[in-house]
Scaffold this active site. Structure first.
Site, PDB file in Angstrom:
ATOM      1  N   ARG A  43       0.828  -1.213   0.000  1.00 47.75           N
ATOM      2  CA  ARG A  43       0.000   0.000   0.000  1.00 47.75           C
ATOM      3  C   ARG A  43       0.862   1.263   0.000  1.00 47.75           C
ATOM      4  NH1 ARG A  43      -5.248  -1.084   3.837  1.00 47.75           N
ATOM      5  NH2 ARG A  43      -5.955  -3.003   2.859  1.00 47.75           N
ATOM      6  N   ASP A 154     -15.611   8.604  11.386  1.00 47.58           N
ATOM      7  CA  ASP A 154     -14.506   7.695  11.043  1.00 47.58           C
ATOM      8  C   ASP A 154     -13.237   8.539  11.063  1.00 47.58           C
ATOM      9  OD1 ASP A 154     -14.495   4.726   9.493  1.00 47.58           O
ATOM     10  OD2 ASP A 154     -12.687   5.931   9.209  1.00 47.58           O
TER      11      ASP A 154
HETATM   12  C1  SAM Z   1     -13.448  -2.600   9.115  1.00 49.20           C
HETATM   13  S1  SAM Z   1     -14.198  -1.005   9.105  1.00 49.20           S
HETATM   14  C2  SAM Z   1     -15.699  -1.316  10.025  1.00 49.20           C
HETATM   15  C3  SAM Z   1     -16.885  -0.551   9.455  1.00 49.20           C
HETATM   16  C4  SAM Z   1     -18.236  -0.839  10.157  1.00 49.20           C
HETATM   17  N1  SAM Z   1     -18.224  -0.395  11.530  1.00 49.20           N
HETATM   18  C5  SAM Z   1     -18.593  -2.294  10.068  1.00 49.20           C
HETATM   19  O1  SAM Z   1     -18.555  -3.001  11.070  1.00 49.20           O
HETATM   20  O2  SAM Z   1     -18.928  -2.767   8.964  1.00 49.20           O
HETATM   21  C6  SAM Z   1     -13.170  -0.158  10.315  1.00 49.20           C
HETATM   22  C7  SAM Z   1     -13.223   1.363  10.197  1.00 49.20           C
HETATM   23  O3  SAM Z   1     -12.587   1.913  11.361  1.00 49.20           O
HETATM   24  C8  SAM Z   1     -11.902   3.095  10.968  1.00 49.20           C
HETATM   25  N2  SAM Z   1     -10.882   3.407  11.979  1.00 49.20           N
HETATM   26  C9  SAM Z   1      -9.680   2.808  12.179  1.00 49.20           C
HETATM   27  N3  SAM Z   1      -9.038   3.390  13.204  1.00 49.20           N
HETATM   28  C10 SAM Z   1      -9.850   4.356  13.680  1.00 49.20           C
HETATM   29  C11 SAM Z   1      -9.736   5.300  14.734  1.00 49.20           C
HETATM   30  N4  SAM Z   1      -8.646   5.364  15.498  1.00 49.20           N
HETATM   31  N5  SAM Z   1     -10.764   6.163  14.927  1.00 49.20           N
HETATM   32  C12 SAM Z   1     -11.882   6.102  14.143  1.00 49.20           C
HETATM   33  N6  SAM Z   1     -12.032   5.243  13.136  1.00 49.20           N
HETATM   34  C13 SAM Z   1     -11.035   4.370  12.907  1.00 49.20           C
HETATM   35  C14 SAM Z   1     -11.338   2.754   9.596  1.00 49.20           C
HETATM   36  O4  SAM Z   1     -11.044   3.920   8.856  1.00 49.20           O
HETATM   37  C15 SAM Z   1     -12.460   1.904   9.003  1.00 49.20           C
HETATM   38  O5  SAM Z   1     -13.310   2.684   8.194  1.00 49.20           O
END
Ligand code: SAM
Length: 299
Positions: A43, A154
C-alpha cells in the site's frame, strides 16, 4: 501522468517499520504486526507513486518531518486502514434493535418526546449508518410518531467522502431486500454509472458525517447518545486501548444506553460497568423514563 514505477523499491528496513508501527499505534490505535508487513509495503508503494517519490527513505523524511507529519498522517491512515463493511453486516444486532432496544427506548419516551440519537463510531463508507437509518425508518412506520438522527464518524476522510455521497454499486446493495431497495434507494439515471444506486434523500437527511479519531482524548460530541455502534475497529487495538476507547464511548451514552461492538470483539474481560444484553451488545446503567432530558447536553 507519472512514469515512475515502484518495482525497484526495496523492502522497508526493520528499524523504519518499527518507527512506522509506533506512529500508527500512537495516532490511530491500530496495531501493525510483522505479518502485516507485505500489506503495508504494497500500500505504501502506491502512496509513494502518488507523491512522485522514488524511495522509502525519501518518504520517511517527509513523514517524520514535523512540518509535514500532520498533513501526511491523514492520507497515510487512509492508505493503511481496512474499511471493509456491508449493509446489514452482523444482522443479529439489527434484530436485537427491532425486538428489544427500540421498544424499550420508545417506552421511555425516546424517539417520541425527544429524537433518538444513534452514533456509528467507525462508519467507513456509510453502509452501517445507512443500514441503521433503514432499520429505524422501518421500525418507525408502525409507531404513531418516531424521530431519530444518526451520526457517522470515522478517522478516514476518504471513506467519509464516499459515505456522504451515499452511492453504491449492485454488489454493495446485494444484502438489501427488493422492498428496502424500492423504499430507500434511488436509481441513478445512467445505467452505465459506476455506482448506480443512491441512498434516498429522506434517509440521507437523517445521517450526518464527521471525522473523529477514537484515540482522541475527548470525543467532544455535543450530546449523549442512546445507541452507539462501534463495530469491527477495536479488533485492531490492543487490550488497554480497547478498554480506554470503551470507557470514552460509554461517557457518551445516556444512562441505560446501548453499545454494540463487532461479533469478534467481546468486552467481557475488560471489567467495565456494562451489562451484556447479547453477544457483543451491552447496556450501560439503567434506562429511566425521563432520561431523555440527559440526552440534550452533556453535564
Ligand atoms: C473494518 S471497518 C468497520 C466498518 C463498520 N463499523 C462495520 O462493522 O462494517 C473499520 C473502520 O474503522 C476506521 N478506523 C480505524 N481506526 C480508527 C480510529 N482510530 N478512529 C476512528 N475510526 C477508525 C477505519 O477507517 C475503518 O473505516
Amino acid at each position: 501522468m507519472t512514469s515512475l514505477s515502484t518495482e525497484h523499491l526495496t523492502a522497508i528496513a526493520p528499524s523504519d517499520f518499527s518507527r512506522l508501527r509506533a506512529l500508527i499505534e500512537d495516532r490511530c490505535g491500530i496495531q501493525l504486526p510483522e505479518s502485516k508487513r507485505p500489506m503495508v509495503e504494497a500500500r505504501l508503494r502506491k502512496r509513494l507513486l502518488h507523491l512522485g517519490l522514488s524511495s522509502f527513505p525519501e518518504y520517511w523524511r517527509l513523514l517524520f518531518d514535523p512540518a509535514h507529519q500532520a498533513t501526511e498522517l491523514v492520507p497515510l491512515t487512509d492508505t493503511l486502514t481496512t474499511n471493509k463493511t456491508d449493509f446489514l453486516r452482523e444482522p443479529a444486532h439489527f434484530a436485537l434493535l427491532e425486538q428489544t432496544v427500540l421498544p424499550a427506548l420508545y417506552a421511555a419516551g425516546i424517539g417520541r418526546r425527544t429524537p433518538l440519537r444513534v452514533w456509528s463510531a467507525a462508519a467507513s463508507t456509510g453502509e452501517e449508518p445507512y443500514t441503521l437509518a433503514m432499520v429505524l425508518s422501518q421500525w418507525g412506520r408502525s409507531q404513531r410518531s418516531f424521530d431519530f438522527s444518526i451520526l457517522g464518524t470515522d478517522i478516514s476522510t476518504r471513506v467519509l467522502a464516499r459515505a456522504r455521497e451515499g452511492t453504491y454499486d449492485e454488489a454493495a446493495i446485494a444484502p438489501l431486500s427488493e422492498s428496502w431497495r424500492r423504499a430507500y434507494l434511488l436509481r441513478a439515471r445512467l445505467d452505465s454509472a459506476p455506482a448506480p444506486f443512491r441512498i434516498a434523500p429522506e434517509l440521507r437527511a437523517r445521517v450526518r458525517f464527521g471525522q473523529l479519531n477514537l484515540m482522541d482524548a475527548d470525543y467532544a460530541l455535543p450530546y449523549r447518545c442512546h445507541i452507539i455502534f462501534c463495530r469491527n475497529v477495536m479488533i485492531y487495538f490492543n487490550r488497554p486501548t480497547q478498554a480506554e476507547v470503551t470507557r470514552k464511548l460509554t461517557e457518551n451514552l445516556v444512562p441505560g444506553g446501548y453499545l454494540f461492538v463487532g461479533h469478534s470483539e467481546s468486552l467481557q474481560s475488560l471489567d467495565l460497568p456494562l451489562a451484556a444484553l447479547a453477544p457483543s451488545a451491552y447496556q450501560w446503567g439503567t434506562l429511566r423514563p425521563g432520561c431523555e432530558e440527559a440526552a440534550g447536553a452533556k453535564p
